[in-house]
Design an enzyme around this catalytic site. Structure first.
Site, PDB file in Angstrom:
ATOM      1  N   SER A 223     -14.111  38.958  43.204  1.00  0.00           N
ATOM      2  CA  SER A 223     -15.563  38.999  43.292  1.00  0.00           C
ATOM      3  C   SER A 223     -16.005  40.013  44.331  1.00  0.00           C
ATOM      4  O   SER A 223     -15.250  40.382  45.218  1.00  0.00           O
ATOM      5  CB  SER A 223     -16.113  37.623  43.656  1.00  0.00           C
ATOM      6  N   LYS A 224     -17.246  40.419  44.154  1.00  0.00           N
ATOM      7  CA  LYS A 224     -17.805  41.384  45.091  1.00  0.00           C
ATOM      8  C   LYS A 224     -17.819  40.772  46.480  1.00  0.00           C
ATOM      9  O   LYS A 224     -17.600  41.445  47.472  1.00  0.00           O
ATOM     10  CB  LYS A 224     -19.248  41.709  44.697  1.00  0.00           C
ATOM     11  N   ARG A 225     -18.101  39.473  46.518  1.00  0.00           N
ATOM     12  CA  ARG A 225     -18.250  38.826  47.819  1.00  0.00           C
ATOM     13  C   ARG A 225     -16.932  38.844  48.593  1.00  0.00           C
ATOM     14  O   ARG A 225     -16.905  39.174  49.763  1.00  0.00           O
ATOM     15  CB  ARG A 225     -18.758  37.399  47.643  1.00  0.00           C
TER      16      ARG A 225
END
Ligand code: GLU
Length: 493
Positions: free
Chosen positions: A247-249
């Site tokens: 994920s981007k996070r």
């Protein structure tokens, strides 16, 4: 007549295009190419607060860079909200949906009670059977309402055959009467997404496994609207080696397509790598030309097992999945040089060492040099870093090469000038002649030729390793070689 395949890629522009999204786009694109169907790009921008023009442009740029082409769009979901509301109205009129006047407090309380009873946390259907009179009264009083889909009663279930995950069945009793329009009149994503797919006559919904939870509900929407149900193919998740979802996070830029563009990947190499994240052929083939890939691709080849993307944020040797690098290396070294040339040019421009002569009088030389040095490179940025000395006189000497290959051999102080003179004196500067001079010089001084070869390489290219030295000398050119040997002496001062 066989129905034309229509697929869609509907990114939410709340971030950049990451490798998971790119893979979804690629699978849709390949399927459209394979079947002669159509791919629609649809931007799901209804979350206005989190969507931005910049992200939309970024996604489009990344798709274009990858070479993923679409036939229609981009369409913007936000422009169709009237249609979404109209669909909800039709569902109300046909009795497939109902207005729910329960307040948030009512709902919270019911959920709390259900939790205590350890019952399912589903909406209990209080407003499902309100009489027209009761509804009219509440409306007259201005009581706000949600719209919920009426899940069919009884023992039945929603059943569908996912192309990847097989038969999936969800009992009606396990699906609550879910909200399709909020009390402020805004349609919910689950409705908008299905209504858009119906309008666009999507035949195959190919999306990430995280969409699987929505599918039974969306099938109920299709049925209630009397629309044909598309086929579904959900793709496995992409996980990191610790089994956390990519994920981007968690992984930041490392999982953005533009990161690979900026870090020396060739678009086709990245595409080829991404296809292998969750798809394979029976013979586990890894390298495909575009035509071969389209020929080989099938939705049935998508695996159920989650794919592992070996993010290596802190590994100085690889910086990303080693398989991704090995595929990029393959293309960098094996595509026709002309196909690599624009990427090399872009890197040299970025590094400020592009010379127009490289596409003018020295064009042949430029292509030959790319071909010579790429045999050791992995990413296009290597041309401007490791290969800098071929294109510019201003290049650094790798400290290790300086220490081990130059400074360790004091004699080079004396041998470099002799070599410079002798190379200067050769009639025609060829690989054979250069080799002869260097070997004879080594013999004369009673040293191993390797000492001279490694010393010259370090001085002329700044690197400890590289292609065969005699080829290197011809590529760099006599004048520069002689000059650089002179400079080599100055390292001892
Ligand atoms: N906008 C959704 C996403 O970006 C797409 C879901 C779908 O393909 O139906 O995950």
């Amino acid at each position: 007549m066989k129905q034309e395949v229509v697929v869609r890629f509907p990114p939410s522009p709340t971030g950049y295009l990451h490798i998971g999204g790119a893979r979804t786009a690629i699978f849709n694109w390949l399927f459209a190419q394979k079947t002669g169907g159509k791919l629609i790009l649809r931007i799901e921008d209804t979350d206005a607060e989190r969507s931005s023009e910049e992200m939309i442009q970024g996604i489009i740029d990344s798709l274009k860079w990858l070479g993923v082409t679409w036939d229609e769009g981009p369409y913007f979901q936000s422009r169709f909200s009237n249609e979404h509301v109209a669909a909800a109205k039709r569902l109300l009129d046909s009795g497939h949906a109902y207005k729910c006047f329960c307040t948030k407090e009512d709902l919270d309380q019911k959920r709390e009670e259900a939790r205590k009873r350890k019952a399912a946390l589903q909406y209990d259907g209080t407003c499902r059977n309100l009489t027209p009179d009761e509804i009219a009264k509440k409306e007259a009083a201005g009581t706000p309402y949600l719209i919920r889909l009426k899940v069919p009663p009884g023992e039945g279930s929603v059943m569908f055959a996912d192309i990847v995950y097989g038969i999936i069945e969800k009992k009606y009793e396990d699906i609550e009467d879910f909200v399709i329009v909020r009390s402020n009149g805004q349609p919910l994503y689950i409705l908008s997404n299905a209504v858009d797919d119906i309008r666009d006559r999507i035949t195959h919904v190919i999306r990430g496994q995280d969409g699987l939870a929505n599918t039974p509900k969306q099938i109920l929407i299709y049925k209630a609207l009397g629309a044909p149900i598309p086929k579904f193919a959900h793709m496995p998740l992409t996980l990191d080696p610790k089994k956390a979802k990519i994920s981007k996070r968690t992984h930041g830029e490392m999982v953005a397509v533009h990161f690979y563009r900026e870090h020396g990947f060739l678009p086709w190499a990245l595409l080829n790598y991404l296809v292998l994240l969750g798809w394979s052929t029976p013979d586990s083939r890894e390298i495909f030309s575009k035509e071969e890939l389209i020929e080989a691709f099938s939705l049935e080849g998508i695996n159920r097992a989650n794919a592992v993307f070996d993010v290596r944020k802190d590994d100085p040797k690889f910086f990303t999945d080693p398989k991704a690098i090995s595929i990029n290396t393959h293309y960098l070294r094996n595509l026709p040089v002309e196909d690599i040339e624009p990427y090399v040019r872009a890197e040299l421009e970025k590094a400020g060492i592009w010379d127009p002569e490289f596409e003018g009088t020295r064009h042949d030389w430029f292509l030959r040099t790319i071909d010579l040095i790429r045999s050791r490179y992995h990413i296009t940025t290597d041309f401007a870093t490791l290969g800098r000395a071929y294109f510019s006189d201003d290049y650094p000497i790798e400290p290790k090469a300086l220490k081990k290959n130059i400074l360790k051999h004091e004699g080079l102080k004396e041998w470099f000038p002799v070599l410079a003179d002798r190379l200067q004196a050769i009639d025609t500067f060829t690989v054979e002649e250069a080799e002869k001079v260097i070997r004879e010089t080594a013999d004369e001084f009673g040293i191993k030729a390797g000492i001279l070869i490694n010393g010259i390489r370090a001085a002329v290219t700044g690197q400890a390793v590289g292609p065969g030295l005699f080829d290197v000398l011809i590529a760099v050119g006599r004048t520069r070689v002689v000059e650089r040997l002179g400079k080599g002496v100055s390292f001892f001062e």
